[in-house]
Every structure is written in structure tokens, then in C-alpha cells.
Design a protein around this motif. Structure first.
Motif, PDB file in Angstrom:
ATOM      1  N   THR A 232       0.845  -1.189   0.000  1.00 50.88           N
ATOM      2  CA  THR A 232       0.000   0.000   0.000  1.00 50.88           C
ATOM      3  C   THR A 232       0.886   1.247   0.000  1.00 50.88           C
ATOM      4  OG1 THR A 232      -0.139   0.052   2.428  1.00 50.88           O
ATOM      5  CG2 THR A 232      -1.829  -1.195   1.260  1.00 50.88           C
ATOM      6  N   ALA A 233       0.294   2.365  -0.365  1.00 51.28           N
ATOM      7  CA  ALA A 233       1.050   3.618  -0.424  1.00 51.28           C
ATOM      8  C   ALA A 233       1.512   4.021   0.970  1.00 51.28           C
ATOM      9  CB  ALA A 233       0.175   4.714  -1.015  1.00 51.28           C
ATOM     10  N   PRO A 234       2.710   4.579   1.097  1.00 55.48           N
ATOM     11  CA  PRO A 234       3.200   5.034   2.409  1.00 55.48           C
ATOM     12  C   PRO A 234       2.234   6.039   3.034  1.00 55.48           C
ATOM     13  CG  PRO A 234       4.981   5.039   0.806  1.00 55.48           C
ATOM     14  CD  PRO A 234       3.718   4.788   0.040  1.00 55.48           C
ATOM     15  N   SER A 235       1.953   5.847   4.315  1.00 52.89           N
ATOM     16  CA  SER A 235       1.050   6.781   4.998  1.00 52.89           C
ATOM     17  C   SER A 235       1.230   6.658   6.501  1.00 52.89           C
ATOM     18  CB  SER A 235      -0.414   6.498   4.638  1.00 52.89           C
ATOM     19  OG  SER A 235      -0.913   5.388   5.354  1.00 52.89           O
ATOM     20  N   ALA A 236       0.733   7.666   7.202  1.00 52.63           N
ATOM     21  CA  ALA A 236       0.785   7.680   8.660  1.00 52.63           C
ATOM     22  C   ALA A 236      -0.061   6.569   9.267  1.00 52.63           C
ATOM     23  CB  ALA A 236       0.321   9.043   9.180  1.00 52.63           C
ATOM     24  N   ASP A 237      -1.006   6.039   8.486  1.00 56.64           N
ATOM     25  CA  ASP A 237      -1.876   4.985   8.997  1.00 56.64           C
ATOM     26  C   ASP A 237      -1.160   3.651   9.156  1.00 56.64           C
ATOM     27  OD1 ASP A 237      -4.038   6.706   9.134  1.00 56.64           O
ATOM     28  OD2 ASP A 237      -4.686   6.258   7.085  1.00 56.64           O
ATOM     29  N   CYS A 238      -0.038   3.494   8.489  1.00 56.26           N
ATOM     30  CA  CYS A 238       0.810   2.302   8.651  1.00 56.26           C
ATOM     31  C   CYS A 238       2.243   2.818   8.733  1.00 56.26           C
ATOM     32  CB  CYS A 238       0.645   1.339   7.485  1.00 56.26           C
ATOM     33  SG  CYS A 238       1.679  -0.152   7.619  1.00 56.26           S
ATOM     34  N   PRO A 239       2.697   3.194   9.930  1.00 55.45           N
ATOM     35  CA  PRO A 239       4.008   3.841  10.065  1.00 55.45           C
ATOM     36  C   PRO A 239       5.152   3.092   9.392  1.00 55.45           C
ATOM     37  CG  PRO A 239       2.786   4.051  12.102  1.00 55.45           C
ATOM     38  CD  PRO A 239       1.975   3.142  11.223  1.00 55.45           C
ATOM     39  N   ALA A 240       5.124   1.763   9.410  1.00 57.32           N
ATOM     40  CA  ALA A 240       6.209   0.996   8.783  1.00 57.32           C
ATOM     41  C   ALA A 240       6.276   1.240   7.278  1.00 57.32           C
ATOM     42  CB  ALA A 240       6.042  -0.494   9.062  1.00 57.32           C
ATOM     43  N   SER A 241       5.160   1.653   6.676  1.00 54.62           N
ATOM     44  CA  SER A 241       5.150   1.857   5.227  1.00 54.62           C
ATOM     45  C   SER A 241       6.061   2.996   4.796  1.00 54.62           C
ATOM     46  CB  SER A 241       3.722   2.118   4.738  1.00 54.62           C
ATOM     47  OG  SER A 241       3.221   3.354   5.231  1.00 54.62           O
ATOM     48  N   TRP A 242       6.376   3.919   5.708  1.00 50.50           N
ATOM     49  CA  TRP A 242       7.303   4.991   5.364  1.00 50.50           C
ATOM     50  C   TRP A 242       8.668   4.445   4.964  1.00 50.50           C
ATOM     51  CZ3 TRP A 242       4.776   9.113   4.374  1.00 50.50           C
ATOM     52  CH2 TRP A 242       3.750   9.604   5.198  1.00 50.50           C
ATOM     53  N   LEU A 243       9.012   3.269   5.480  1.00 53.40           N
ATOM     54  CA  LEU A 243      10.336   2.692   5.219  1.00 53.40           C
ATOM     55  C   LEU A 243      10.567   2.380   3.745  1.00 53.40           C
ATOM     56  CD1 LEU A 243      10.561   0.247   8.260  1.00 53.40           C
ATOM     57  CD2 LEU A 243      11.878   2.359   7.960  1.00 53.40           C
ATOM     58  N   LYS A 244       9.502   2.273   2.974  1.00 53.83           N
ATOM     59  CA  LYS A 244       9.678   1.966   1.551  1.00 53.83           C
ATOM     60  C   LYS A 244      10.455   3.060   0.822  1.00 53.83           C
ATOM     61  CE  LYS A 244       5.311   1.103   0.799  1.00 53.83           C
ATOM     62  NZ  LYS A 244       4.053   0.722   0.091  1.00 53.83           N
ATOM     63  N   SER A 245      10.453   4.262   1.385  1.00 50.23           N
ATOM     64  CA  SER A 245      11.191   5.351   0.748  1.00 50.23           C
ATOM     65  C   SER A 245      12.581   5.543   1.352  1.00 50.23           C
ATOM     66  CB  SER A 245      10.395   6.658   0.852  1.00 50.23           C
ATOM     67  OG  SER A 245      10.205   7.029   2.202  1.00 50.23           O
ATOM     68  N   HIS A 246      12.949   4.676   2.287  1.00 48.10           N
ATOM     69  CA  HIS A 246      14.299   4.769   2.869  1.00 48.10           C
ATOM     70  C   HIS A 246      15.321   4.292   1.843  1.00 48.10           C
ATOM     71  CE1 HIS A 246      17.746   4.100   5.515  1.00 48.10           C
ATOM     72  NE2 HIS A 246      17.131   4.848   6.419  1.00 48.10           N
ATOM     73  N   ALA A 247      16.430   4.985   1.772  1.00 43.43           N
ATOM     74  CA  ALA A 247      17.434   4.674   0.746  1.00 43.43           C
ATOM     75  C   ALA A 247      18.107   3.325   0.954  1.00 43.43           C
ATOM     76  CB  ALA A 247      18.502   5.774   0.719  1.00 43.43           C
ATOM     77  N   ARG A 248      18.109   2.839   2.191  1.00 48.41           N
ATOM     78  CA  ARG A 248      18.834   1.601   2.461  1.00 48.41           C
ATOM     79  C   ARG A 248      18.141   0.805   3.567  1.00 48.41           C
ATOM     80  NH1 ARG A 248      25.254   1.201   4.129  1.00 48.41           N
ATOM     81  NH2 ARG A 248      25.569  -0.967   3.504  1.00 48.41           N
ATOM     82  N   CYS A 249      16.998   0.263   3.255  1.00 48.53           N
ATOM     83  CA  CYS A 249      16.215  -0.523   4.208  1.00 48.53           C
ATOM     84  C   CYS A 249      15.965  -1.912   3.638  1.00 48.53           C
ATOM     85  CB  CYS A 249      14.881   0.159   4.507  1.00 48.53           C
ATOM     86  SG  CYS A 249      13.773  -0.829   5.544  1.00 48.53           S
ATOM     87  N   THR A 250      16.208  -2.934   4.445  1.00 43.50           N
ATOM     88  CA  THR A 250      15.960  -4.318   4.041  1.00 43.50           C
ATOM     89  C   THR A 250      14.962  -4.968   4.986  1.00 43.50           C
ATOM     90  OG1 THR A 250      18.209  -4.522   3.153  1.00 43.50           O
ATOM     91  CG2 THR A 250      17.007  -6.568   3.574  1.00 43.50           C
ATOM     92  N   PHE A 251      13.938  -5.594   4.418  1.00 36.92           N
ATOM     93  CA  PHE A 251      12.979  -6.394   5.183  1.00 36.92           C
ATOM     94  C   PHE A 251      13.454  -7.843   5.146  1.00 36.92           C
ATOM     95  CE2 PHE A 251      10.640  -2.632   4.208  1.00 36.92           C
ATOM     96  CZ  PHE A 251       9.632  -2.511   5.148  1.00 36.92           C
ATOM     97  N   HIS A 252      13.746  -8.403   6.305  1.00 37.67           N
ATOM     98  CA  HIS A 252      14.184  -9.796   6.419  1.00 37.67           C
ATOM     99  C   HIS A 252      12.999 -10.621   6.919  1.00 37.67           C
ATOM    100  CE1 HIS A 252      18.524  -8.894   5.948  1.00 37.67           C
ATOM    101  NE2 HIS A 252      18.198  -7.756   6.531  1.00 37.67           N
ATOM    102  N   LEU A 253      12.476 -11.495   6.072  1.00 35.25           N
ATOM    103  CA  LEU A 253      11.277 -12.260   6.383  1.00 35.25           C
ATOM    104  C   LEU A 253      11.567 -13.752   6.369  1.00 35.25           C
ATOM    105  CD1 LEU A 253       8.833 -10.417   3.935  1.00 35.25           C
ATOM    106  CD2 LEU A 253       9.498  -9.714   6.256  1.00 35.25           C
ATOM    107  N   ASP A 254      10.770 -14.512   7.133  1.00 36.00           N
ATOM    108  CA  ASP A 254      10.752 -15.961   6.930  1.00 36.00           C
ATOM    109  C   ASP A 254       9.588 -16.273   5.999  1.00 36.00           C
ATOM    110  OD1 ASP A 254       8.482 -15.737   8.527  1.00 36.00           O
ATOM    111  OD2 ASP A 254       9.210 -17.026  10.147  1.00 36.00           O
TER     112      ASP A 254
END
Length: 246
Positions: free
Chosen positions: A217-239
Motif C-alpha cells: 500500500t502507499a506510504p502513509s501515517a496509517d501504517c508507520p512501517a510503510s514509510w520505510l519503503k522510501s528509505h534509501a537503504r532498508c531491508t525487510f528480512h522475512l521468513d
């Protein structure tokens, strides 16, 4: 922009992030600099901290030149309370490694002036040169740190009111919901976005829906983690379970 890595299991993810932290610490030490780490609490980073302890014990990784800043702390809990995040860090990481006590920072849960405490925490991060690498988990509300929705992109370290979903989830550690504090002090979204590198860990089916929402979903205050999509160097590590809905 952010990227996603799906690991075989949480142990494999923890080892990958621990190796990244190890390399950062060694590179900074060679340059005569401190590595500044942002740390998280809860069950998610426990395998990571166990691996960091192993690296210290078995591979002589030194934390003498590491400075740490924790994301958050419950309001009203002293550092020696068994559910405080200062206590958590001491019990699960700090006492097993050679980090200097004066180099470890956790927001003060008890303070006569929470606003001043938060401003001083921001100033301490800046004085340390900013955070090189921030470890994150993610809550079912989409919170990172204790940034509950809505949390603005430019929010800084502050006092927050905890969402009831978060309080219910965390009540397993306190024994009952009534014992979970209503508020906390947390780094803001903007504080986290200022970190030069972000490594977010998410494991299990319980995190699959919020990971889907965060990344689809589009980055928004309603899902604070979504802001991370615009971080220049962020990795999501998932199982695989956390990745199930992507």
C-alpha cells in the motif's frame, strides 16, 4: 528504496543481519570510529542478539567501540523493572558482551519531564554522529518502535499512547493487560528514517498481513512501517510465513 529478502527461517535471517552488524563494527573500528547501533526489543530480535553474543564469544567480535540507542521504553517503568526495555537489553545482550555501560542508551521510563527527556535523547543521537544501522521489528498495527498509527514521517522522539492491540499483544509478558503501561517514549519515524541503514525483521504468520499492508500500500501515517519503503537503504528480512501474503 527498500528491498525484501526471504530467508529459510528466522535463525538464518538473524545470522545474516548479525553478519552485517559484525562487518560494520569491524569497518568502523579499522577507521578508528564508533559503530552506532539502533536496537529493538521483543521476541523478534532475540535470535539476532544470541548470534551477536556467539560472535563475541567464539569469534572475538568486540563491542568496546559500539554505541547503542534503543528505540523505546515503557513510560513509568524503572530500568530495573523486569518488563522494562533497559532490563531486557541487559538480560539478553549487554551483560554477555564487552560494550561499555555508558555507551548504551535507552529512553528513561521515569522522568519528571518527558518532553525534555525526548529532546535530550534526540540530541544524544546527533552528538554520537547519528545511527549507522537500526534494527527493527514490526507490530501488528504497523508500528515501528512504538510509533502507533497515525505517525507522521517527520515525527521525532516523543511520548506516545499505546494502541490497545499493542497492549494486548504485549500483555503476555506482563501476565495481564491491566499491568501493561498506557504510554511509552519512542524514537520518531523521522528519527528512524535518519538512520543510515535499516534492517527490519519479521517472522511468523502473525506478521504476514501487516507485512503485506506495509509493502503493498502507499506510504502513509496509517501504517508507520510503510514509510520505510522510501528509505534509501532498508531491508525487510522475512521468513516464509511472514512473506506468505506477498
Amino acid at each position: 528504496m527498500s528491498k525484501v529478502i526471504v530467508h529459510a527461517d528466522k535463525a538464518t535471517a538473524a545470522k545474516a543481519v548479525a553478519a552485517t552488524i559484525r562487518d560494520l563494527i569491524i569497518a568502523k573500528a579499522k577507521a578508528g570510529q564508533n559503530a552506532v547501533l539502533g536496537l529493538a526489543t521483543g521476541s523478534t530480535p532475540l535470535p539476532l542478539y544470541a548470534e551477536l553474543v556467539r560472535l563475541h564469544r567464539e569469534e572475538a567480535l568486540s563491542f568496546r567501540n559500539v554505541v547503542s540507542f534503543n528505540l523505546d521504553e515503557y513510560e513509568g517503568l524503572p530500568g530495573d523493572h523486569p518488563q522494562s526495555y533497559r532490563y531486557f537489553m541487559e538480560q539478553n545482550l549487554f551483560r554477555f558482551i564487552d560494550i561499555r555501560r555508558e555507551n548504551t542508551h535507552v529512553p528513561a521510563g521515569i522522568s519528571a519531564d518527558a518532553s525534555r527527556t525526548c529532546a535530550d535523547y534526540e540530541a544524544a543521537i546527533l552528538a554520537a554522529g547519528g545511527i549507522d544501522l537500526q534494527v527493527l521489528g514490526i507490530g501488528r498495527t504497523g508500528h515501528i518502535g512504538f510509533n502507533e498509527p497515525p505517525s507522521a514521517l517527520d515525527s521525532r522522539t516523543r511520548r506516545v499512547h499505546l494502541d490497545e492491540v499493542t497492549r494486548r499483544d504485549n500483555s503476555i509478558f506482563f501476565g495481564e493487560l491491566s499491568l501493561v503501561p498506557q504510554g511509552a517514549l519512542t524514537m520518531g519515524v523521522g528519527t528512524i528514517m535518519d538512520c543510515r541503514q535499516v534492517e527490519l525483521l519479521a517472522f511468523g504468520t502473525g506478521k504476514a498481513e501487516i507485512i503485506r499492508q506495509t509493502l503493498r500500500t502507499a506510504p502513509s501515517a496509517d501504517c508507520p512501517a510503510s514509510w520505510l519503503k522510501s528509505h534509501a537503504r532498508c531491508t525487510f528480512h522475512l521468513d516464509p510465513e511472514a512473506n506468505a501474503l506477498l
